[in-house]
Scaffold this active site. Structure first.
Site, mmCIF file in Angstrom:
data_model
loop_
_atom_site.group_PDB
_atom_site.id
_atom_site.type_symbol
_atom_site.label_atom_id
_atom_site.label_comp_id
_atom_site.label_asym_id
_atom_site.label_seq_id
_atom_site.Cartn_x
_atom_site.Cartn_y
_atom_site.Cartn_z
ATOM 1 C CD GLU A 47 4.478 -4.024 -7.554
ATOM 2 O OE1 GLU A 47 4.014 -3.696 -6.661
ATOM 3 O OE2 GLU A 47 4.348 -3.841 -8.796
ATOM 4 C CG ASP A 104 7.352 -6.268 -12.113
ATOM 5 O OD1 ASP A 104 6.509 -7.112 -12.417
ATOM 6 O OD2 ASP A 104 6.884 -5.148 -11.550
#
Length: 336
Positions: A47, A104
């Site tokens: 991330e 993500d």
């Protein structure tokens, strides 16, 4: 329409000024290209690397982008499928002890690569982004009960992995990335993710504050997932930012989120979803900019002075702060 959106994103250079980017780099970018999570034992993760690459594009700094990407490619892209291992710990040997991915993080990395390829004419970036996007669609996107779901990782969250599976994390919907990734790795699933993801977030209205949970079981009727705190937590606080950056969410949804996430004084907070009680007060400007942007879009209220100015604090709120300021600079100057 998707191609037009990609062109619009790629044309927006330097929406983060160099002073702010320099301050961010000084606080969180080490000389190897590692983005350091200063509130989490100085680890790095997919991330953070994806955010760092994205911010470098928004600052129009190809040298910094290449530095961050070089570390990411060398240290995190160690899986056989082209996705990134989610965590790199400077205190352990080897530095990666868990090779599972975080979807993500993969989306952020692929999105940043796709934007960089357009902005700076780098076909190699697009090729890697295409491989990652194809793998995300084939391994982390599933259809169930007429819904298109984004699994948080390729292992551990599916129907066969846990009794309350599938489990999803609604903050993993980086909505503005989907049309960009669709252009380089075409699939109807990207548009389905946008449509169904928005519908899912609108439906995740838990507890007295009517907010999403960080982790949601969608095995039957959506509910907070087992084994996780039943909270609107540090994951979910970025949901409104992702929505407004992508131009999604009607006034009703944005107003409900704005009402639910704010406590006295304009601060955000994390909440126990069962009782609505405040857990952590989030007074950092990087958090405060999120409800402030909602107020600007819904009520035409300019951003308060304290959130218009950037100074580095901790990795996560500082990252959200720059993404919020970049958004206002790009498309909503009236907020500034």
């Amino acid at each position: 329409m998707l191609a037009m959106m990609f062109s619009a994103f790629s044309a927006r250079a330097a929406s983060i000024n160099q002073a702010d980017w320099s301050a961010y780099k000084a606080a969180f970018l080490d000389p190897t290209g590692r983005i350091v999570d200063t509130a989490n034992n100085n680890i790095s993760h997919s991330e953070g690397q994806g955010y760092g690459m994205w911010l470098a594009v928004l600052a129009d700094n190809p040298a910094d982008f290449e530095l961050i990407w070089s570390f990411t490619k060398t240290e995190l892209l160690v899986r056989d499928d082209g996705l990134a291992a989610w965590k790199w710990d400077p205190q352990t040997d080897p530095h990666i002890s868990d090779v599972n991915n975080a979807t993500d993080g993969d989306i952020l990395i692929a999105y940043a690569l796709a934007l960089a390829s357009k902005q700076w004419g780098r076909a190699d970036y697009q090729q890697t982004a295409q491989t990652m996007a194809q793998t995300i669609v084939s391994t982390a996107v599933v259809k169930r009960g007429g819904r298109t779901l984004l699994l948080p990782g390729t292992v551990g969250f599916g129907e066969a992995d846990r009794p309350d599976g599938p489990v999803v994390n609604p903050s993993y919907f980086v909505f503005e990335a989907f049309p960009v990734l669709n252009e380089i790795a075409p699939s109807p699933l990207w548009e389905a993710l946008s449509k169904d993801g928005l519908a899912q977030i609108a439906a995740y209205s838990f507890g007295p504050r009517k907010l999403p949970a960080d982790w949601v079981s969608v095995k039957t009727k959506p509910r907070p997932a087992d084994g996780f705190p039943q909270e609107f937590g540090y994951n979910s606080i970025r949901i409104p930012l992702y929505l407004v950056r992508a131009g999604l969410g009607d006034e009703k949804l944005l107003d409900r989120l704005a009402t639910g996430i704010v406590i006295d004084g304009g601060n955000m907070a994390t909440f126990d979803l069962r009782t609505g009680a405040t857990k952590d007060v989030l007074s950092d400007p990087g958090y405060r900019i999120i409800p402030a942007l909602l107020a600007c879009l819904v009520k035409k209220t300019p951003l308060p002075d304290d959130v218009r100015r950037f100074s580095s604090t901790l990795y996560y709120p500082s990252t959200l702060h720059l993404l919020g300021l970049s958004f206002a600079t790009q498309t909503h100057q009236e907020c500034l």
